[in-house]
Scaffold this motif. Structure first.
Motif, PDB file in Angstrom:
ATOM      1  N   PRO A   1      45.135  33.875  45.198  1.00 44.36           N
ATOM      2  CA  PRO A   1      44.759  35.118  45.887  1.00 44.36           C
ATOM      3  C   PRO A   1      45.298  36.383  45.232  1.00 44.36           C
ATOM      4  O   PRO A   1      44.677  37.441  45.310  1.00 44.36           O
ATOM      5  N   MET A   2      46.467  36.316  44.563  1.00 44.73           N
ATOM      6  CA  MET A   2      47.052  37.521  43.959  1.00 44.73           C
ATOM      7  C   MET A   2      46.438  37.884  42.625  1.00 44.73           C
ATOM      8  O   MET A   2      46.709  38.964  42.082  1.00 44.73           O
ATOM      9  N   ASP A   3      45.578  37.018  42.063  1.00 50.90           N
ATOM     10  CA  ASP A   3      45.007  37.325  40.756  1.00 50.90           C
ATOM     11  C   ASP A   3      44.093  38.543  40.785  1.00 50.90           C
ATOM     12  O   ASP A   3      43.962  39.234  39.768  1.00 50.90           O
ATOM     13  N   ALA A   4      43.480  38.821  41.923  1.00 44.68           N
ATOM     14  CA  ALA A   4      42.644  40.022  42.021  1.00 44.68           C
ATOM     15  C   ALA A   4      43.493  41.268  41.817  1.00 44.68           C
ATOM     16  O   ALA A   4      43.128  42.163  41.041  1.00 44.68           O
ATOM     17  N   ALA A   5      44.645  41.337  42.480  1.00 48.44           N
ATOM     18  CA  ALA A   5      45.513  42.508  42.356  1.00 48.44           C
ATOM     19  C   ALA A   5      46.171  42.579  40.983  1.00 48.44           C
ATOM     20  O   ALA A   5      46.434  43.664  40.470  1.00 48.44           O
TER      21      ALA A   5
ATOM     22  N   GLY B   1      38.256  27.365  38.209  1.00 55.57           N
ATOM     23  CA  GLY B   1      37.506  27.513  39.452  1.00 55.57           C
ATOM     24  C   GLY B   1      38.387  28.219  40.459  1.00 55.57           C
ATOM     25  O   GLY B   1      39.235  29.021  40.086  1.00 55.57           O
ATOM     26  N   GLY B   2      38.200  27.902  41.725  1.00 52.69           N
ATOM     27  CA  GLY B   2      39.015  28.529  42.758  1.00 52.69           C
ATOM     28  C   GLY B   2      38.310  28.508  44.094  1.00 52.69           C
ATOM     29  O   GLY B   2      37.080  28.354  44.166  1.00 52.69           O
ATOM     30  N   GLN B   3      39.080  28.647  45.151  1.00 49.35           N
ATOM     31  CA  GLN B   3      38.480  28.700  46.475  1.00 49.35           C
ATOM     32  C   GLN B   3      37.646  29.973  46.619  1.00 49.35           C
ATOM     33  O   GLN B   3      37.994  31.027  46.074  1.00 49.35           O
ATOM     34  N   ALA B   4      36.552  29.855  47.361  1.00 44.80           N
ATOM     35  CA  ALA B   4      35.580  30.954  47.452  1.00 44.80           C
ATOM     36  C   ALA B   4      36.204  32.291  47.840  1.00 44.80           C
ATOM     37  O   ALA B   4      35.872  33.318  47.237  1.00 44.80           O
ATOM     38  N   PRO B   5      37.124  32.357  48.817  1.00 46.11           N
ATOM     39  CA  PRO B   5      37.706  33.663  49.151  1.00 46.11           C
ATOM     40  C   PRO B   5      38.476  34.289  47.991  1.00 46.11           C
ATOM     41  O   PRO B   5      38.488  35.512  47.840  1.00 46.11           O
ATOM     42  N   PHE B   6      39.124  33.462  47.164  1.00 45.33           N
ATOM     43  CA  PHE B   6      39.884  33.996  46.035  1.00 45.33           C
ATOM     44  C   PHE B   6      38.939  34.496  44.945  1.00 45.33           C
ATOM     45  O   PHE B   6      39.173  35.548  44.334  1.00 45.33           O
ATOM     46  N   ILE B   7      37.889  33.731  44.680  1.00 46.99           N
ATOM     47  CA  ILE B   7      36.888  34.153  43.693  1.00 46.99           C
ATOM     48  C   ILE B   7      36.203  35.433  44.152  1.00 46.99           C
ATOM     49  O   ILE B   7      36.031  36.387  43.377  1.00 46.99           O
ATOM     50  N   ASN B   8      35.805  35.467  45.412  1.00 48.24           N
ATOM     51  CA  ASN B   8      35.116  36.648  45.928  1.00 48.24           C
ATOM     52  C   ASN B   8      36.021  37.872  45.923  1.00 48.24           C
ATOM     53  O   ASN B   8      35.579  38.992  45.663  1.00 48.24           O
ATOM     54  N   GLY B   9      37.307  37.659  46.213  1.00 47.18           N
ATOM     55  CA  GLY B   9      38.247  38.769  46.194  1.00 47.18           C
ATOM     56  C   GLY B   9      38.374  39.376  44.812  1.00 47.18           C
ATOM     57  O   GLY B   9      38.436  40.603  44.660  1.00 47.18           O
ATOM     58  N   ALA B  10      38.405  38.521  43.785  1.00 46.01           N
ATOM     59  CA  ALA B  10      38.483  39.018  42.410  1.00 46.01           C
ATOM     60  C   ALA B  10      37.200  39.727  42.012  1.00 46.01           C
ATOM     61  O   ALA B  10      37.219  40.763  41.340  1.00 46.01           O
ATOM     62  N   ARG B  11      36.063  39.186  42.452  1.00 46.25           N
ATOM     63  CA  ARG B  11      34.782  39.827  42.148  1.00 46.25           C
ATOM     64  C   ARG B  11      34.676  41.172  42.855  1.00 46.25           C
ATOM     65  O   ARG B  11      34.218  42.159  42.268  1.00 46.25           O
ATOM     66  N   ASP B  12      35.127  41.238  44.097  1.00 50.34           N
ATOM     67  CA  ASP B  12      35.110  42.499  44.843  1.00 50.34           C
ATOM     68  C   ASP B  12      36.030  43.540  44.213  1.00 50.34           C
ATOM     69  O   ASP B  12      35.826  44.747  44.388  1.00 50.34           O
ATOM     70  N   ALA B  13      37.043  43.083  43.478  1.00 50.94           N
ATOM     71  CA  ALA B  13      37.965  44.002  42.800  1.00 50.94           C
ATOM     72  C   ALA B  13      37.364  44.548  41.509  1.00 50.94           C
ATOM     73  O   ALA B  13      38.020  45.320  40.811  1.00 50.94           O
ATOM     74  N   GLY B  14      36.142  44.135  41.181  1.00 54.01           N
ATOM     75  CA  GLY B  14      35.448  44.678  40.016  1.00 54.01           C
ATOM     76  C   GLY B  14      35.486  43.814  38.782  1.00 54.01           C
ATOM     77  O   GLY B  14      35.035  44.234  37.713  1.00 54.01           O
ATOM     78  N   LEU B  15      36.010  42.596  38.894  1.00 57.27           N
ATOM     79  CA  LEU B  15      36.120  41.719  37.743  1.00 57.27           C
ATOM     80  C   LEU B  15      34.873  40.843  37.597  1.00 57.27           C
ATOM     81  O   LEU B  15      34.257  40.464  38.592  1.00 57.27           O
ATOM     82  N   GLN B  16      34.533  40.510  36.372  1.00 52.74           N
ATOM     83  CA  GLN B  16      33.496  39.511  36.123  1.00 52.74           C
ATOM     84  C   GLN B  16      34.178  38.155  36.039  1.00 52.74           C
ATOM     85  O   GLN B  16      35.137  37.978  35.287  1.00 52.74           O
ATOM     86  N   ILE B  17      33.686  37.199  36.821  1.00 55.93           N
ATOM     87  CA  ILE B  17      34.339  35.890  36.929  1.00 55.93           C
ATOM     88  C   ILE B  17      33.615  34.866  36.060  1.00 55.93           C
ATOM     89  O   ILE B  17      32.390  34.708  36.146  1.00 55.93           O
ATOM     90  N   LEU B  18      34.365  34.166  35.237  1.00 53.83           N
ATOM     91  CA  LEU B  18      33.836  33.048  34.452  1.00 53.83           C
ATOM     92  C   LEU B  18      34.661  31.810  34.788  1.00 53.83           C
ATOM     93  O   LEU B  18      35.878  31.809  34.603  1.00 53.83           O
TER      94      LEU B  18
END
Length: 313
Positions: free
Chosen positions: A87-91, A104-121
């Motif tokens: 969860p802290m990877d977005a910040a 990979g990652g749990q959906a809330p953690f992935i979505n949080g990083a994407r919402d922070a403006g990152l492109q997720i691979l």
């Protein structure tokens, strides 16, 4: 009488934004790339870790640690073992922009990083650039090729990162060296991890140890850092669990707290602050001035205020 000529404009030396090191003609217009790298005993020695501009060490389930390694000035041929988002990877990664790479990652953690403006691979989502090694057992055998990850950057994730931490022009101008006290060792105790850093005056770097043993990489030998930054942080226990059923902890990277900066065989107690998830960490000395690091790579240790300790000697 000859006309007076205006003095020439001072020449600006290009520097890498995440290390403050002179880039010269090597400066490349590419995005930053954060890659999650495992740090369990089964994952060592890692590959490609020494090439990172910045490495964040974060506590995960069971009190062990995992790395968020940020690459920009240098791209290793391979990195790994690659593991999942927390969860802290977005910040951690939001202020760098660019890519966040993980298994990979749990959906809330992935979505949080994407919402922070990152492109997720991620490997789980079928992105390219991942491979499994036959030399190790899963899940400690997933590796990635940074150049192939960069090839997948979309149009909105191609800009270089902004400057983050402050850097002196030369190592002897670092705040720890000019205002701090001599230090030979930085020893950190997480609940289930014991990293430490020893000053190597000959090579002018901090050398990493894991539970007293030299920390190495498969491709570049010893793990070293020009700067070691320790942030004392609060930890929240989330409602999410890992496959073993353990609750996932989250490092709170907002607000601020106490910090230690070690550069050039010296250390200094400072404070850190972070106004919002997309903002970089700011280091401030006791007199309210910004803290300058020595040009070079930096390791940032996110050490919980409870159940962990830091000793500088």
């Amino acid at each position: 009488m000859a006309d007076k000529q205006a003095p020439p404009e001072p020449e600006i030396t290009p520097r890498w934004p995440l290390t403050g090191a002179v880039a010269g003609d090597e400066l490349v217009e590419r995005p930053a790339m954060s890659i999650k790298i495992e740090n369990s005993e089964a994952a060592r020695p890692q590959t490609g870790l020494q090439a990172a501009d910045v490495v964040w060490e974060e506590m995960v389930e069971g009190g062990i640690t995992r790395f968020n390694a940020v690459y920009h000035s240098d791209l290793p041929a391979q990195v790994g073992p690659v593991r999942s988002v927390r969860p802290m990877d977005a910040a951690i990664s939001a202020s760098y922009g660019g890519l966040l790479v993980a298994s990979g990652g749990q959906a809330p953690f992935i979505n949080g990083a994407r919402d922070a403006g990152l492109q997720i691979l991620t490997d789980d989502l079928g992105h390219g650039g991942f491979t499994r090694s036959s030399a190790r057992l899963a899940p400690h055998n997933l590796y990635g090729t940074p150049s192939l990850f960069l090839d997948q950057a979309d149009e909105s994730h191609t800009e270089p990162p902004a400057e983050q931490l402050e850097f002196a022009r030369r190592a002897d101008g670092a705040t720890a060296m000019s205002e701090g006290t001599p230090a030979d060792e930085v020893t950190i105790s997480f609940p289930s991890a014991r990293p430490s850093w020893s000053w190597n005056a000959g090579d002018e770097v901090w050398e990493r140890h894991e539970s007293g043993e030299p920390a190495t990489t498969e491709d570049a030998g010893r793990i070293t850092a020009v700067n070691v930054v320790v942030l004392r942080v609060e930890i929240s226990t989330t409602a999410y669990v890992d496959p073993s059923g353990a609750n996932v902890p989250e490092t709170i990277l907002s607000g601020g707290g106490a910090a230690i900066v070690a550069s050039g065989g010296h250390s200094i107690e400072v404070s850190w602050s972070k106004d919002d998830p997309s903002a970089p960490v700011v280091l401030t000395s006791a007199d309210g001035e910004s803290v300058d690091l020595a040009p070079g790579n930096t390791w940032i240790e996110l050490v919980p205020t409870s159940g962990s300790s830091v000793a500088v000697s």
